[in-house]
Structures are given as structure tokens and as C-alpha cells.
Enzyme design. Structure first.
Site, PDB file in Angstrom:
ATOM      1  N   LYS A   1      -0.801   9.055   3.809  1.00 26.17           N
ATOM      2  CA  LYS A   1      -1.440   7.996   4.586  1.00 26.17           C
ATOM      3  C   LYS A   1      -1.450   8.416   6.049  1.00 26.17           C
ATOM      4  CE  LYS A   1      -1.451   3.122   3.524  1.00 26.17           C
ATOM      5  NZ  LYS A   1      -0.850   2.031   2.788  1.00 26.17           N
TER       6      LYS A   1
ATOM      7  N   GLU B   1       1.526 -11.889  -6.770  1.00 23.57           N
ATOM      8  CA  GLU B   1       1.615 -13.283  -6.318  1.00 23.57           C
ATOM      9  C   GLU B   1       2.027 -14.229  -7.442  1.00 23.57           C
ATOM     10  OE1 GLU B   1      -0.785 -11.166  -5.494  1.00 23.57           O
ATOM     11  OE2 GLU B   1      -0.578 -11.030  -3.320  1.00 23.57           O
TER      12      GLU B   1
ATOM     13  N   ARG C   1      -4.597 -16.306  -6.468  1.00 23.28           N
ATOM     14  CA  ARG C   1      -4.183 -15.575  -7.670  1.00 23.28           C
ATOM     15  C   ARG C   1      -3.189 -16.367  -8.515  1.00 23.28           C
ATOM     16  NH1 ARG C   1      -4.229  -9.809  -7.638  1.00 23.28           N
ATOM     17  NH2 ARG C   1      -6.474  -9.479  -7.754  1.00 23.28           N
TER      18      ARG C   1
HETATM   19  C1  LIG Z   1      -3.686  -9.778  -4.228  1.00 28.06           C
HETATM   20  C2  LIG Z   1      -3.408  -9.056  -2.942  1.00 28.06           C
HETATM   21  N1  LIG Z   1      -2.203  -9.182  -2.348  1.00 28.06           N
HETATM   22  C3  LIG Z   1      -1.955  -8.548  -1.183  1.00 28.06           C
HETATM   23  C4  LIG Z   1      -2.909  -7.781  -0.594  1.00 28.06           C
HETATM   24  C5  LIG Z   1      -2.656  -7.119   0.749  1.00 28.06           C
HETATM   25  N2  LIG Z   1      -2.749  -5.664   0.646  1.00 28.06           N
HETATM   26  C6  LIG Z   1      -3.839  -4.985   1.032  1.00 28.06           C
HETATM   27  S1  LIG Z   1      -3.709  -3.347   0.803  1.00 28.06           S
HETATM   28  C7  LIG Z   1      -2.127  -3.509   0.243  1.00 28.06           C
HETATM   29  C8  LIG Z   1      -1.343  -2.290  -0.129  1.00 28.06           C
HETATM   30  C9  LIG Z   1      -2.098  -1.426  -1.061  1.00 28.06           C
HETATM   31  O1  LIG Z   1      -1.338  -0.285  -1.321  1.00 28.06           O
HETATM   32  P1  LIG Z   1      -1.907   0.814  -2.295  1.00 28.06           P
HETATM   33  O2  LIG Z   1      -2.570   0.169  -3.466  1.00 28.06           O
HETATM   34  O3  LIG Z   1      -0.815   1.769  -2.595  1.00 28.06           O
HETATM   35  O4  LIG Z   1      -3.051   1.503  -1.432  1.00 28.06           O
HETATM   36  P2  LIG Z   1      -2.885   2.311  -0.050  1.00 28.06           P
HETATM   37  O5  LIG Z   1      -3.153   1.359   1.056  1.00 28.06           O
HETATM   38  O6  LIG Z   1      -1.495   2.848   0.013  1.00 28.06           O
HETATM   39  O7  LIG Z   1      -3.915   3.365  -0.128  1.00 28.06           O
HETATM   40  C10 LIG Z   1      -1.733  -4.850   0.219  1.00 28.06           C
HETATM   41  C11 LIG Z   1      -0.413  -5.332  -0.195  1.00 28.06           C
HETATM   42  C12 LIG Z   1      -4.156  -7.692  -1.246  1.00 28.06           C
HETATM   43  N3  LIG Z   1      -5.166  -6.985  -0.738  1.00 28.06           N
HETATM   44  N4  LIG Z   1      -4.367  -8.327  -2.407  1.00 28.06           N
END
Ligand SMILES: Cc1ncc(C[n+]2csc(CCOP(=O)(O)OP(=O)(O)O)c2C)c(N)n1
Length: 657
Positions: free
Chosen positions: A295, A382, A410
Site C-alpha cells: 500500500k 457490521e 448491512r
Molecule cells: C461494509 C463496509 N464497511 C467498512 C468500509 C470501510 N472501508 C473501506 S476500504 C476498507 C479496507 C479495505 O481493505 P482491503 O479490502 O484489504 O483493501 P485495501 O484498501 O487494503 O486495498 C474499509 C474498512 C466499507 N467500505 N464497507
């Protein structure tokens, strides 16, 4: 200029590598102005280039989980010229959108949707007998989400052609948590497995292009799998935890679920990515490729601080520094929430804080730091967060679920079936209730009043300022029912916060300013929560124009203060409700239901958001202006109501019908 996948396919490896550098430069400079998801996009530059090199959208389908990492894809699919407008008013969105491009086959911004949606696309393709490739790109944290596993459970039995790319950077927004994250880590570090992955890599690298080579690769891969199964079944002491668990760290969960698994491979190695994807394209069984990425790659500040650079506002390109808050600026609502959690937990042992992977976004990180044993990060989950809270509540606790209004959608069934039906004292602190302007429709919290107020046993409130937020949190910890508090993104009102919070009367509004009986025509304003500032401006303009204005802070959307609403509703010539929420089913609707029940015929102006999805914009002001939520417009609407030729009774009947 490369802004189409067709161009990407014509480039040499050197040119692709140069393009990767140019894309990183574009991302870093544009986001320094617009803000956005810098870290995740810097991490997928090579992966996205390889995907477009090997596959052909729009015929082939890329389904991105969350889709906050699609900026590179946007740059390569005809949106380069508009990239500087990303996340701003009338500009391109920060997420995949079907309405924006034929290359975005599926929209998203909530985590965990990609595997299921991609599988649906595969099933449709198989029904139609067509041959497009379908690729789901999902993160290591997206994988911890329940829906992802529901999909994995179903892929093997549904289709033979499915490509999953697990983009593993070890980070959610904060560091990824939980057993799946540890499992992936064991997979990466497992020595025997790593050797096999390296062998495969060496083999793939030598591959000349062409069918024969791919067939050979299949054969070789089968061989690897045989060896892998052995690795998987042998408990390995080097990955075993002290208590004897975890020895099967390398047993392949994806294989067990009927998919091929390949990797882990270096997600910044373009030739390796291209060869592996070419190989995946020929697979006649669902396959997951485990890709390791960094990242923030290419920008030091982002590499050093992945959490901050996951998504952020404008920053300095040279240093990565963001603007510090101006001295004396109002605190953010979320920070008042986080600090109050610490104080409440210090005084009351029954209170705990729960976040679904959003410790910084909700500021529950303050509790994590001050009282780690009273803090739970359950991952992007959630539904699980709410059920977990319900379980704790049955044991006498007051769990506080800090979940954005949009993500709590959700967990709606858990709210109804678990918290409300069993009448458990779970507290829901719904951050980002109102607009999340730059993110747009996937993130606006505009539905929670409607989805909460229809459920029995629930108490729902909205504070007008940060002092009242603290009172509401304190009051919520004294309830025996599910209690919901909604507050918006960004800075609060800048009012002082009392030393000792006040216990509020449930279902009692606060009269800010009563009628003065100055002979002006009477107008009652009921601005809910953060609409109080706008309501006050409207009141001031109306007073200047000679009206007699009352301003009431409703505080509660459930139960309503029936007494105050009826009193002012009958006394006024026009009733006005203001809410940062859709009008349908919202606070104004609740007032109209009460008026109908009490046969109150006062014309009612409802100010809020219309029955449509509100797009993204540079800021709240832009969007409010676009939709007429301005002082001038509201004042004009109210005056028009008074000059109505129709008798009030007909008008109200019409509104209620
Ligand atoms: C249902 C839901 N909960 C929380 C979020 C907030 N959120 C956005 S991106 C993320 C982390 C995603 O991590 P990952 O899937 O590993 O992708 P990366 O950003 O590391 O590429 C979160 C918790 C969301 N988008 N959707």
C-alpha cells in the site's frame, strides 16, 4: 497518450514500466489537491496494468471490491482527461460506477460485494453461453467480510470459469485483524509453500506465449498441487502457535472450497503478473491468485503511514503533510465521540466500544489506546459487530457500536431481529449521518432515521452540537432499549462541553426560541440535529422579514415529542421540519404522521433530501446549493406556503395523501 486498454496492449514491457511511473506521478499530484484513496491505488498500479494487458474490458469484466482502488483503471479506460476532477462537484467519482463507463461493469464502495457479484456475472455468462472472462479483485480485509465467504462457499458449485485476485497488502484501513489475516500471513511465510510458489514462478517466467506452453503450465500446476496438498496436511511445527494451534497454516482454504490457488506472487512484478494472468485465463476451474502488494508504493510518506494514506484530504506533495487544524477550530464530531467513550468507560464498567474496522474513522482509536481491554475491532463485519454487541448486552453490558450510518445498513436484520426484538440495551453511534460529499451516494448516511424509526423498542436521537452529543451518549448508557445517535462527518459546532453530562428526558424536545407574539405571522421551525445552524439562519431571516418564529430542537426522532410538536404545530401558520436525511420516511414524515393522527391541518414544509441518490460533490455546501437546501430557497418556500390560495385544510390533506 495511453488512456484506453487497447493502447496498453501495444506497449513493450519497458513502456509499461514507464507508464507505471507516470501513473504514480499522476495519482500523487492530483490527489494532493483533491484528496482520495492514495495508498490503495499506488499499490495496484502494476496489477491494473497487467489486468488490462491480458484481458479486454468491456467484454471481459473486472469486479472491484470496495472499488476505492479503481483510479488506475479509470486512467486507463478513457477518463484520463477528467482525472483532475475526481471526487469533486460534477467530476468523476472515486468509485466504480456503471453510469460512468462501460469499463465499470459493477459499482461498489461497501466492502465484500465483489466475489458474489462476479459469480453472478459468471452464472449469467454460462447461461448465455458466451465466453467473457470475469475477474474479481478483492483485498485481504475484504476477504474477512462474511459475504466474501458466502460467495466462496458457492463458487465451486456454480461455475468452472472464475478468476479471483486476492490483493494482499496486510492492511485494512488500519492493520488487518483476525484469524484470516493471520492465516494469510502464515501462507506468505510458510517455507515449504514458498518454495513451491517460487518453483511455479520460475516456470511461468520461462513460458513462451502460446497454447502449448499454457497446457504445459497446467500440467506443471497439477504437479505442484499434489505437492501442496501434502504440505497442507502436514502440521508444520514452524507455523504452530505456542498452544499447539495453527500448525496447518498452509492448508489451502481456497483449494478446500473447490478453487485453484496460486501464489503468493509479487504484485509489483509486471512480467510475472502478466504470465500468471495469461495462465489464469486458460483455467477450467475457478482460480484465486494471491498477489502481494505494498500500500502506498512509490510515495515514501504513504509507505510509512498506510493508515493515514488509505484515504485522506489534500496534502503536500513534497512531504505528505496534511494541513493541521486551525487553532481554535471546532473538534470533529467523531473525536468528541471517541474522547467521550474513554470518559464513559472510565466511569462505567459495563460500557465497551465496538468498531467494524474503522478505529480511525470513528475515532474509537482513543478508547483502543486508553483502555484496550474495553475495545473490540471485529473486522469489516457490521452484522457480526451488532450480534456480538447483542450477546454482550444479554450479560449486562452496554456495548456501543460505532458504525457509519451507511455501513450499518448491512446490519439491518440484526437491528430488527436481535437488538430490537429482544429489546437489548445496545447503543448505536451512527457517524457520517448526513453527507459524505466527496465519496457520494455509497457513503451518504441519508436513510437511518427511516430504517430505525419503523422498528419497535428503538430510541433515536440527533444532537444539535457536540455538548448535546455527549449528553445523548451519557443518556443512552442509562437506557434499557436499543438506542441510536446520529451525527455527521466533519467539524462540530464549536460550543463548550460541560464537565458533567446531563441525563436527557427521553422523547423531550428543547425549545430554543418560542413565539414572541409580536403580531407577525407565526412559523415554527424544527431543525433536526446538524440542521440547527441552517435553521437558525432561516429563523433570523424570517424574523428580519417580520415573522414571529419559534425554533425547536427536536432531539428525538423516536419517540417524538408529541406534546411540543402538537403545541407548536397548532399555534403556527406554517410548520417547517429540516433534516439531513431523505424526506421519505424521515423526521418530517414522522411529524406528518402525528399531525394526521391529531387532525392538525397546519401546512408543513419538509426540508431534506429528495427521493433520489445524491451524487458526490466537493463539499456539503455545493450539494446543498444544488438541491436547494439554502437559506434563500427555504425562506422563499415558506413564504410561498403562506401565500397559497388554497385553504390550509386542503393543502394538508393533499400532503398527507
Ligand atoms: C461494509 C463496509 N464497511 C467498512 C468500509 C470501510 N472501508 C473501506 S476500504 C476498507 C479496507 C479495505 O481493505 P482491503 O479490502 O484489504 O483493501 P485495501 O484498501 O487494503 O486495498 C474499509 C474498512 C466499507 N467500505 N464497507
Amino acid at each position: 497518450m495511453v488512456d484506453s486498454p487497447v493502447h496498453v496492449k501495444k506497449l513493450t514491457l519497458d513502456q509499461l514500466q514507464q507508464l507505471a511511473e507516470e501513473i504514480r506521478h499522476e495519482l500523487i499530484t492530483v490527489l494532493a489537491k483533491n484528496g482520495g484513496h492514495l495508498g490503495p491505488n499506488l499499490g495496484v498500479v502494476e496489477l491494473t496494468l497487467a489486468l488490462h494487458y491480458v484481458f479486454s474490458t468491456p467484454k471481459d469484466k473486472f469486479v472491484w471490491d470496495v472499488s476505492h482502488q479503481v483510479y488506475v483503471h479509470k486512467l486507463l479506460t478513457g477518463r484520463k482527461n477528467r482525472f483532475q476532477t475526481i471526487r469533486s462537484t460534477d467530476g468523476i467519482s472515486g468509485f466504480a460506477m456503471r453510469t460512468e463507463s462501460e469499463h465499470d461493469c459493477y459499482g461498489a464502495a461497501h466492502a465484500g460485494t465483489a466475489l458474489s457479484a462476479a459469480l453472478g456475472i459468471c452464472a449469467a455468462r454460462d447461461q448465455l453461453g458466451s465466453d467473457e472472462n470475469v475477474v474479481a479483485i478483492f483485498g485481504d480485509a475484504g476477504l474477512t467480510n462474511g459475504i466474501s465467504f458466502e460467495a466462496l462457499n458457492n463458487i465451486g458449485q456454480t461455475t468452472r470459469r472464475f478468476i479471483g485476485i486476492l490483493n494482499d497488502n496486510e492492511w485494512s484501513i488500519a492493520k488487518n485483524v483476525g484469524a484470516i489475516s493471520s492465516y494469510l500471513n502464515k501462507l506468505i511465510t510458510h517455507p515449504s509453500y514458498n518454495k513451491l510458489a517460487r518453483d511455479f514462478e520460475r516456470f511461468v517466467r520461462r513460458l513462451p506465449k502460446g497454447e502449448l506452453a499454457l497446457k504445459l503450465a497446467h500440467k506443471a500446476e497439477e504437479g505442484f498441487k499434489g505437492a501442496l496438498t501434502e504440505v497442507g496436511l502436514e502440521p508444520n511445527p514452524s507455523t504452530m502457535d505456542a498452544d499447539g494451534r495453527g500448525g496447518y497454516g498452509s492448508s489451502l482454504i481456497f483449494e478446500e472450497m473447490g478453487m485453484r490457488y496460486l501464489g503468493p506472487i509479487d504484485g509489483h512484478d509486471l512480467p510475472l503478473l502478466i504470465s500468471t494472468l495469461e495462465f489464469a485465463k486458460t483455467c477450467d476451474r475457478p482460480i484465486v491468485i494471491h498477489v502481494l502488494t505494498k500500500k502506498g508504493k512509490g510515495f515514501d510518506a504513504a509507505l510509512k503511514n498506510p493508515e493515514k494514506f488509505h484515504g485522506l484530504g489534500p496534502y503536500d506533495v513534497a512531504t505528505g503533510a496534511t494541513l493541521p487544524a486551525k487553532p481554535g477550530a471546532a473538534p470533529n464530531w467523531q473525536d468528541v465521540f471517541g474522547q467521550t467513550m474513554v470518559k464513559l468507560c472510565q466511569k462505567d464498567n459495563t460500557i465497551v466500544g465496538i468498531t467494524a474496522a474503522m478505529p480511525s474513522g470513528t475515532s474509537l482509536k482513543f478508547l483502543e489506546k486508553a483502555m484496550p481491554n474495553r475495545y473490540y475491532d471485529v473486522g469489516i463485519a457490521e452484522e457480526h459487530a451488532v450480534l456480538f454487541a447483542c450477546g454482550m448486552a444479554t450479560m449486562g453490558f452496554h456495548p456501543v457500536c460505532a458504525i457509519y450510518s451507511t455501513f450499518l445498513q448491512r446490519a439491518y436484520d440484526c437491528i430488527v431481529h436481535d437488538a430490537a426484538l429482544q429489546d437489548l440495551p445496545v447503543i448505536f453511534c451512527m457517524d457520517r449521518a448526513g453527507l459524505s460529499p466527496q465519496d457520494g451516494p455509497t457513503h451518504h448516511g441519508l436513510f437511518d432515521i427511516a430504517y430505525v424509526r419503523s422498528v419497535p423498542n428503538c430510541i433515536a436521537m440527533a444532537p444539535k452540537d457536540e455538548d448535546e452529543l455527549v449528553d445523548m451518549m451519557f443518556t443512552a448508557t442509562h437506557q434499557t432499549h436499543p438506542t441510536f445517535i446520529r451525527y455527521p462527518r466533519g467539524p462540530a459546532e464549536g460550543v463548550p462541553i460541560k464537565e458533567q453530562p446531563k441525563l436527557l428526558d427521553i422523547g423531550k424536545a428543547e425549545v430554543i426560541q418560542s413565539f414572541s407574539n409580536n403580531r407577525g405571522r407565526k412559523i415554527a421551525l424544527f431543525p433536526l440535529g446538524n440542521m440547527m445552524a441552517l435553521g437558525r439562519k432561516v429563523a433570523s431571516q424570517l424574523s428580519t422579514d417580520g415573522f414571529d418564529v419559534a425554533v425547536i430542537n427536536p432531539r428525538f426522532t423516536k419517540p417524538l415529542d408529541a406534546g411540543a410538536t402538537e403545541f407548536f404545530g397548532r399555534a403556527a401558520e406554517v410548520m417547517v421540519t429540516l433534516e439531513d436525511h431523505v424526506l421519505m420516511g424521515g423526521y418530517g414524515s414522522a411529524v406528518l404522521e402525528l399531525f394526521n393522527e391529531k387532525r392538525i391541518t397546519t401546512p408543513t414544509v419538509q426540508i431534506g433530501w429528495p427521493d433520489q441518490f445524491i451524487e458526490h460533490g466537493t463539499n456539503v455546501e455545493d450539494l446543498r446549493r444544488k438541491y436547494g437546501l439554502t437559506v434563500e430557497n427555504i425562506v422563499t418556500r415558506i413564504k410561498a406556503e403562506l401565500s397559497e390560495e388554497l385553504p390550509a385544510i386542503q393543502r394538508t390533506d393533499f400532503a398527507v395523501a
